[in-house]
Design an enzyme around this catalytic site. Structure first.
Site, PDB file in Angstrom:
ATOM      1  N   ASN A 145      15.987  12.245 -29.297  1.00  0.00           N
ATOM      2  CA  ASN A 145      16.533  10.888 -29.346  1.00  0.00           C
ATOM      3  C   ASN A 145      16.925  10.647 -30.801  1.00  0.00           C
ATOM      4  O   ASN A 145      16.055  10.515 -31.664  1.00  0.00           O
ATOM      5  CB  ASN A 145      15.500   9.859 -28.890  1.00  0.00           C
ATOM      6  N   ARG A 190      17.785   8.185 -32.375  1.00  0.00           N
ATOM      7  CA  ARG A 190      17.338   6.920 -32.982  1.00  0.00           C
ATOM      8  C   ARG A 190      15.862   6.932 -33.350  1.00  0.00           C
ATOM      9  O   ARG A 190      15.358   5.972 -33.914  1.00  0.00           O
ATOM     10  CB  ARG A 190      17.638   5.763 -32.037  1.00  0.00           C
ATOM     11  N   CYS A 191      15.173   8.016 -33.032  1.00  0.00           N
ATOM     12  CA  CYS A 191      13.730   8.106 -33.272  1.00  0.00           C
ATOM     13  C   CYS A 191      13.465   8.937 -34.523  1.00  0.00           C
ATOM     14  O   CYS A 191      13.904  10.084 -34.630  1.00  0.00           O
ATOM     15  CB  CYS A 191      13.063   8.753 -32.059  1.00  0.00           C
ATOM     16  N   SER A 192      12.738   8.380 -35.476  1.00  0.00           N
ATOM     17  CA  SER A 192      12.476   9.086 -36.737  1.00  0.00           C
ATOM     18  C   SER A 192      11.650  10.350 -36.507  1.00  0.00           C
ATOM     19  O   SER A 192      11.880  11.372 -37.157  1.00  0.00           O
ATOM     20  CB  SER A 192      11.792   8.170 -37.743  1.00  0.00           C
ATOM     21  N   ARG A 252      14.003  12.947 -35.130  1.00  0.00           N
ATOM     22  CA  ARG A 252      14.893  13.463 -36.187  1.00  0.00           C
ATOM     23  C   ARG A 252      14.147  14.438 -37.094  1.00  0.00           C
ATOM     24  O   ARG A 252      14.685  15.467 -37.496  1.00  0.00           O
ATOM     25  CB  ARG A 252      15.487  12.313 -37.008  1.00  0.00           C
TER      26      ARG A 252
END
Length: 122
Positions: free
Chosen positions: A7, A9-11, A14
């Site tokens: 995802n 948008r997920c730190s 990432r």
């Protein structure tokens, strides 16, 4: 091939992706990045993914589910069986725990992201 269910948008996702990319580049291994919200896995794919997660110990289907998501409570999944959970994740991919990384038949929910090293290095 290394596969990451990601995802963007997920730190944590990432961070795990960055680790996987570095390993893949260093070892010249293909990396498949699956944005599971755009390309939701089927129940059959989720079962196979669940099987790969067993490499790091007993992982339940429930361990693959984000139970804090609104969809979880709306679908009343507290007492759902495994088949219902797989179907719910396939229909509502936001429910899939992230990130999940698999390599050579082994998989891990990489929370924290450093856990990705367990399946990449071993």
């Amino acid at each position: 091939m290394i596969t990451i269910y990601h995802n963007p948008r997920c730190s944590k996702s990432r961070s795990a992706l960055e680790r996987a990319q570095q390993f893949a580049a260093h070892h010249a291994i293909p990396l498949e990045i699956v944005d599971y919200q755009k390309t939701p896995p089927t129940p059959a794919q989720l079962r196979a993914l669940h099987q790969s997660l067993q490499s790091e110990g007993s992982v339940t289907v429930r361990d693959m589910v984000r139970d804090g998501e609104e969809a979880y409570s709306q679908l009343q999944l507290d007492h759902a069986d495994d088949d219902a959970l797989f179907a719910a994740i396939a229909a509502h991919p936001i429910l899939l725990q992230r990130p999940i990384v698999s390599f050579k038949g082994r998989g891990i929910v990489a929370r924290p992201p450093e856990l990705v090293d367990r399946v990449l290095i071993a």
